[in-house]
Design a protein around this motif. Sequence first.
Motif, PDB file in Angstrom:
ATOM      1  N   SER A 123      -9.305   0.125  12.299  1.00 42.66           N
ATOM      2  CA  SER A 123      -9.737   1.317  13.034  1.00 42.66           C
ATOM      3  C   SER A 123      -8.605   1.942  13.840  1.00 42.66           C
ATOM      4  O   SER A 123      -8.795   2.995  14.463  1.00 42.66           O
ATOM      5  CB  SER A 123     -10.896   0.950  13.974  1.00 42.66           C
ATOM      6  N   ASN A 168      -5.545   4.152  14.697  1.00 44.90           N
ATOM      7  CA  ASN A 168      -5.059   5.429  14.168  1.00 44.90           C
ATOM      8  C   ASN A 168      -3.668   5.704  14.730  1.00 44.90           C
ATOM      9  O   ASN A 168      -3.500   5.825  15.942  1.00 44.90           O
ATOM     10  CB  ASN A 168      -6.026   6.553  14.528  1.00 44.90           C
ATOM     11  N   SER A 181       0.831  -1.204   0.000  1.00 41.06           N
ATOM     12  CA  SER A 181       0.000   0.000   0.000  1.00 41.06           C
ATOM     13  C   SER A 181       0.869   1.259   0.000  1.00 41.06           C
ATOM     14  O   SER A 181       0.501   2.277  -0.577  1.00 41.06           O
ATOM     15  CB  SER A 181      -0.934  -0.001   1.213  1.00 41.06           C
ATOM     16  N   ARG A 214      -5.639   2.413  10.038  1.00 38.49           N
ATOM     17  CA  ARG A 214      -6.661   3.158   9.299  1.00 38.49           C
ATOM     18  C   ARG A 214      -6.102   3.766   8.018  1.00 38.49           C
ATOM     19  O   ARG A 214      -6.719   3.690   6.957  1.00 38.49           O
ATOM     20  CB  ARG A 214      -7.236   4.259  10.191  1.00 38.49           C
ATOM     21  N   LYS A 215      -4.928   4.369   8.096  1.00 35.94           N
ATOM     22  CA  LYS A 215      -4.354   5.027   6.924  1.00 35.94           C
ATOM     23  C   LYS A 215      -4.004   4.013   5.846  1.00 35.94           C
ATOM     24  O   LYS A 215      -4.285   4.226   4.661  1.00 35.94           O
ATOM     25  CB  LYS A 215      -3.110   5.825   7.331  1.00 35.94           C
ATOM     26  N   SER A 257      -8.668   3.135  -1.675  1.00 33.41           N
ATOM     27  CA  SER A 257      -8.880   4.295  -2.544  1.00 33.41           C
ATOM     28  C   SER A 257      -8.072   4.243  -3.825  1.00 33.41           C
ATOM     29  O   SER A 257      -8.182   5.149  -4.656  1.00 33.41           O
ATOM     30  CB  SER A 257      -8.558   5.584  -1.783  1.00 33.41           C
ATOM     31  N   TYR A 306      -7.170   2.794   4.159  1.00 34.56           N
ATOM     32  CA  TYR A 306      -7.744   3.805   3.264  1.00 34.56           C
ATOM     33  C   TYR A 306      -6.951   3.898   1.964  1.00 34.56           C
ATOM     34  O   TYR A 306      -7.531   3.976   0.869  1.00 34.56           O
ATOM     35  CB  TYR A 306      -7.775   5.163   3.961  1.00 34.56           C
TER      36      TYR A 306
END
Length: 228
Positions: A163, A165, A108, A134-135, A142, A138
Motif C-alpha cells: 500500500s 505509494n 518487476s 504499490r507500483k 498485471s 501492480y
Amino acid sequence: MNAYLTVESVDRRGNALALRAADGRLIEFQPARFRSIEVYCEEPRTIAAGERIQFRAPQRALKVANREFATILQLSGDAAVLKLDSGRPLQAPLAELRHVDYGYASTSHAAQGATVDRVIINVDATRGAQLVNRKQFYVSLSRARYDARIYTNDSEALRRAASRNLEKAIALDKLRQRPAQQARRSTHKQDLNSLKHFRDPSNPALAQKQDQQRSIRPTQATSYGWKL
C-alpha cells in the motif's frame, strides 16, 4: 569499437588501473580520462538447447534490445541458434552472447511491458519501500494473462508494504489543489468573522450592559408618557 579487459591491479593513489587484454598485453588505464565505461562481473552459466535466456544489455550488432527474452533452439560448436520471444530467429557466435542470463525469472522492473499466461511472484515483505510498493506490486500482478500466484514470507507485512505509494506530486497537482485550498481559506475567514459578531451571554460585561439597557427602557417610556 567494444573491447573487454580484465582488471589486474588497482593504483588508488594514482587513480589508475592495470588491465589485461585478450591478447595478453598489460595496459595502464586511467578511468578519469574516459566517460563510456561499464564494469561487469563474470559468472559461469551452463546452457543447453531448450533453455530460456534473457539479454542483460543491448546487443546492437545482433539488433537485440536490453531485457529481451529468447529460447535456445540449437548449440553447435561456437555458435547458437535462438528464437526471440518476438518470433525472430537469430544465429550468433557464443562469444557475442556475453550479457545473457537465465530467463526463468526477472525483476518487476525488467518485466514492464511484458504479458505472459501465468506469473509466480516472490516478494520479500521486509524489503524497503523502494523495492516493495504499490507500483511494483501492480506491475508484477498485471503481467499475468490468466493466473498469478504470490509467495511471501509475511502476508500481513506484504499487505502494508504493497500500500506504500512513492509517486511524487507534480506542479499541475499543486495548481489543481489551489482553488480548493482558497475556498477552504475563504470559508474559514467567514467563520472567523461570524464569531467576531457573536455575543457570548455568559460574558459578565455583556450581562451588566444588558441589565443597564433593561433599566433604562422603562424610564424612557415613563418620561415619554409625562411629556404627553
